[in-house]
Design an enzyme around this catalytic site. Sequence first.
Site, PDB file in Angstrom:
ATOM      1  N   ASP A 112       0.858  -1.193   0.000  1.00 32.89           N
ATOM      2  CA  ASP A 112       0.000   0.000   0.000  1.00 32.89           C
ATOM      3  C   ASP A 112       0.893   1.242   0.000  1.00 32.89           C
ATOM      4  O   ASP A 112       2.125   1.135  -0.142  1.00 32.89           O
ATOM      5  CB  ASP A 112      -1.031  -0.040   1.148  1.00 32.89           C
ATOM      6  N   HIS A 113       0.256   2.394   0.183  1.00 38.90           N
ATOM      7  CA  HIS A 113       0.995   3.664   0.092  1.00 38.90           C
ATOM      8  C   HIS A 113       2.101   3.790   1.130  1.00 38.90           C
ATOM      9  O   HIS A 113       3.033   4.564   0.950  1.00 38.90           O
ATOM     10  CB  HIS A 113       0.008   4.834   0.240  1.00 38.90           C
ATOM     11  N   CYS A 117       2.789  -3.522   3.987  1.00 39.01           N
ATOM     12  CA  CYS A 117       2.035  -2.321   4.352  1.00 39.01           C
ATOM     13  C   CYS A 117       2.764  -1.668   5.516  1.00 39.01           C
ATOM     14  O   CYS A 117       3.938  -1.983   5.765  1.00 39.01           O
ATOM     15  CB  CYS A 117       0.562  -2.640   4.653  1.00 39.01           C
ATOM     16  N   GLY A 118       2.110  -0.773   6.238  1.00 34.97           N
ATOM     17  CA  GLY A 118       2.810  -0.076   7.309  1.00 34.97           C
ATOM     18  C   GLY A 118       3.296  -1.028   8.390  1.00 34.97           C
ATOM     19  O   GLY A 118       4.465  -1.027   8.767  1.00 34.97           O
ATOM     20  N   THR A 119       2.374  -1.843   8.879  1.00 36.32           N
ATOM     21  CA  THR A 119       2.734  -2.804   9.924  1.00 36.32           C
ATOM     22  C   THR A 119       2.855  -4.236   9.418  1.00 36.32           C
ATOM     23  O   THR A 119       3.394  -5.089  10.122  1.00 36.32           O
ATOM     24  CB  THR A 119       1.644  -2.822  11.019  1.00 36.32           C
ATOM     25  N   GLY A 120       2.284  -4.516   8.268  1.00 34.90           N
ATOM     26  CA  GLY A 120       2.190  -5.891   7.761  1.00 34.90           C
ATOM     27  C   GLY A 120       0.976  -6.617   8.304  1.00 34.90           C
ATOM     28  O   GLY A 120       0.627  -7.701   7.823  1.00 34.90           O
ATOM     29  N   GLY A 145      -2.422  -5.619   8.479  1.00 38.00           N
ATOM     30  CA  GLY A 145      -3.607  -5.607   7.626  1.00 38.00           C
ATOM     31  C   GLY A 145      -3.449  -6.529   6.427  1.00 38.00           C
ATOM     32  O   GLY A 145      -4.378  -7.276   6.071  1.00 38.00           O
ATOM     33  N   HIS A 168       8.295 -24.561   8.797  1.00 37.48           N
ATOM     34  CA  HIS A 168       7.300 -25.233   9.638  1.00 37.48           C
ATOM     35  C   HIS A 168       5.861 -24.978   9.204  1.00 37.48           C
ATOM     36  O   HIS A 168       5.004 -25.836   9.380  1.00 37.48           O
ATOM     37  CB  HIS A 168       7.459 -24.787  11.092  1.00 37.48           C
ATOM     38  N   ASN A 169       5.589 -23.805   8.663  1.00 30.06           N
ATOM     39  CA  ASN A 169       4.197 -23.439   8.344  1.00 30.06           C
ATOM     40  C   ASN A 169       3.891 -23.487   6.854  1.00 30.06           C
ATOM     41  O   ASN A 169       2.749 -23.247   6.461  1.00 30.06           O
ATOM     42  CB  ASN A 169       3.865 -22.047   8.892  1.00 30.06           C
ATOM     43  N   ARG A 216       6.903   0.140   8.257  1.00 28.55           N
ATOM     44  CA  ARG A 216       7.086   1.128   9.318  1.00 28.55           C
ATOM     45  C   ARG A 216       7.608   0.479  10.599  1.00 28.55           C
ATOM     46  O   ARG A 216       7.718   1.141  11.626  1.00 28.55           O
ATOM     47  CB  ARG A 216       5.761   1.840   9.603  1.00 28.55           C
ATOM     48  N   ARG A 237       6.072 -33.932  10.205  1.00 28.31           N
ATOM     49  CA  ARG A 237       5.029 -33.578  11.188  1.00 28.31           C
ATOM     50  C   ARG A 237       4.424 -32.208  10.889  1.00 28.31           C
ATOM     51  O   ARG A 237       3.255 -31.950  11.204  1.00 28.31           O
ATOM     52  CB  ARG A 237       5.590 -33.623  12.606  1.00 28.31           C
ATOM     53  N   HIS A 238       5.212 -31.358  10.261  1.00 29.19           N
ATOM     54  CA  HIS A 238       4.692 -30.019   9.927  1.00 29.19           C
ATOM     55  C   HIS A 238       3.650 -30.116   8.809  1.00 29.19           C
ATOM     56  O   HIS A 238       2.726 -29.302   8.751  1.00 29.19           O
ATOM     57  CB  HIS A 238       5.841 -29.092   9.532  1.00 29.19           C
ATOM     58  N   ARG A 251       0.311 -30.743  10.295  1.00 27.38           N
ATOM     59  CA  ARG A 251      -0.261 -29.536  10.915  1.00 27.38           C
ATOM     60  C   ARG A 251      -0.817 -28.574   9.859  1.00 27.38           C
ATOM     61  O   ARG A 251      -1.877 -27.955  10.047  1.00 27.38           O
ATOM     62  CB  ARG A 251       0.802 -28.860  11.780  1.00 27.38           C
TER      63      ARG A 251
HETATM   64  C1  RB5 Z   1      -1.969   2.664   6.368  1.00 33.87           C
HETATM   65  O1  RB5 Z   1      -1.933   3.872   7.019  1.00 33.87           O
HETATM   66  C2  RB5 Z   1      -1.786   1.503   7.365  1.00 33.87           C
HETATM   67  O2  RB5 Z   1      -2.915   1.368   8.140  1.00 33.87           O
HETATM   68  C3  RB5 Z   1      -1.464   0.229   6.631  1.00 33.87           C
HETATM   69  O3  RB5 Z   1      -0.304   0.402   5.887  1.00 33.87           O
HETATM   70  C4  RB5 Z   1      -1.218  -1.000   7.462  1.00 33.87           C
HETATM   71  O4  RB5 Z   1      -0.293  -0.740   8.482  1.00 33.87           O
HETATM   72  C5  RB5 Z   1      -2.385  -1.734   7.932  1.00 33.87           C
HETATM   73  O5  RB5 Z   1      -2.302  -2.786   8.563  1.00 33.87           O
END
Ligand code: RB5
Length: 147
Positions: free
Chosen positions: A8-9, A65-68, A70, A98-99, A109, A132-133, A136
């Site tokens: 994303d942005h 994305c910002g946190t990964g 979403g 494993h997964n 971010r 075993r994995h 699962r």
């Molecule tokens: C966008 O601002 C932010 O919410 C998105 O990149 C992400 O972190 C969502 O999980």
Amino acid sequence: MKLALACDHAAFELKDMIKEILIAGGNQVDDCGTDNANSVDYPDFAKKVAQRVHDGSADLGILICGTGIGMSIAANKVAGVRAALCHNEFTAQMARAHNDANVLCIGARVIGRDIALAITKRFLQTPFEGGRHGRRVEKIHALEQGA
Ligand code: RB5
């Protein structure tokens, strides 16, 4: 390897950097966007990559994305997708070994560029261990079928 990549942005610069490295490494990269800082909705981009993994047109996917967070929540709604949010090389290795994770999610971010690249390389280089994995992962698949 055929790879599908999207962001994303919050992450287009990191996505473009990872894309260059992947292409230089001989991979075939399907860049599903986004390509600039204009605000977009991450589920739209998670869907593009997850569907390519689901239908086999990509071997593996990468979503940033910002946190990964979403991206991983959204991608895991698509059948057959096992998306893993990884913050270091160890979690990237375990996600594959494993997964049998087939989509790597990264938070632009949260971590720096160098570690993001190292995570990506480790994810792509690590095979699934099976055994075993495998049992699962089959159980995860059964959950998807409503078992
Ligand atoms: C966008 O601002 C932010 O919410 C998105 O990149 C992400 O972190 C969502 O999980």
